[in-house]
Design a protein around this motif. Sequence first.
Motif, short mmCIF file in Angstrom:
data_model
loop_
_atom_site.label_atom_id
_atom_site.label_comp_id
_atom_site.label_asym_id
_atom_site.label_seq_id
_atom_site.Cartn_x
_atom_site.Cartn_y
_atom_site.Cartn_z
N LEU A 35 0.82 -1.21 0.00
CA LEU A 35 0.00 0.00 0.00
C LEU A 35 0.86 1.26 0.00
N THR A 41 -1.69 9.17 3.94
CA THR A 41 -2.42 8.26 3.05
C THR A 41 -3.72 7.79 3.69
N VAL A 43 -6.64 4.90 3.23
CA VAL A 43 -6.95 3.63 2.59
C VAL A 43 -8.46 3.43 2.60
N ARG A 74 -5.55 5.20 -1.37
CA ARG A 74 -5.28 3.86 -1.87
C ARG A 74 -6.58 3.05 -1.81
N LYS A 99 -2.00 1.98 -7.12
CA LYS A 99 -2.47 2.47 -5.84
C LYS A 99 -3.52 1.53 -5.25
N SER A 100 -3.51 0.28 -5.72
CA SER A 100 -4.52 -0.70 -5.31
C SER A 100 -3.85 -2.00 -4.90
#
Length: 185
Positions: A35, A41, A43, A74, A99-100
């Motif tokens: 990640l 970031t 998620v 993400r 980004k996955s």
Amino acid sequence: AKITVVHNAVNSSQGVVAVDVGDGSGLLAQVRGELALSEGTVVVGYIGSLRVIEGVEQTVSAVAKLVDQGLDVRFFALTSTSGQAELHRHCFEHGIADKSVITGPVPHQQVEPFYQLIDIFVVSRPKSRVTSLVTPLKPFEAMMAGRAVICSDLPALAEIVDDGKTGLLYSVDDTDDLASKISRL
């Protein structure tokens, strides 16, 4: 008198396991690394099956919109292998493959720690007779794990989420509204 209603629920006395998940801990660390998380970031994630009635592709589309806006977001999904190739392809087509992270399966008793990787848990079910009537368990598990929850505003999901208090609801099948709610959180 012969009918008993048994509501969907999770066992809150079990709590959320954060460590010591046996073989799953290696995968947990691997996913965290994939990640590429920084301090800011966010998620956006989902844990569950990838059946058509789950609409996870809409979550991917919303995350792609946010990435295009320059947000550090993400996408993460923990699921069975069925449907993973199609979801990977959807991420690629929307420009967020890098980004996955889509992985799984893991044994049910090793799922709970993966909730800790998710900041915002999304249930993006599309409108259908089944999704309007059937309440999934996954939002309960996400709430028990202390994750923020966003769900489409279907009747079955509105039973779970008190909009603005226990989570957010977005207009079903409206990717722009979903992206807006994710951005808000």
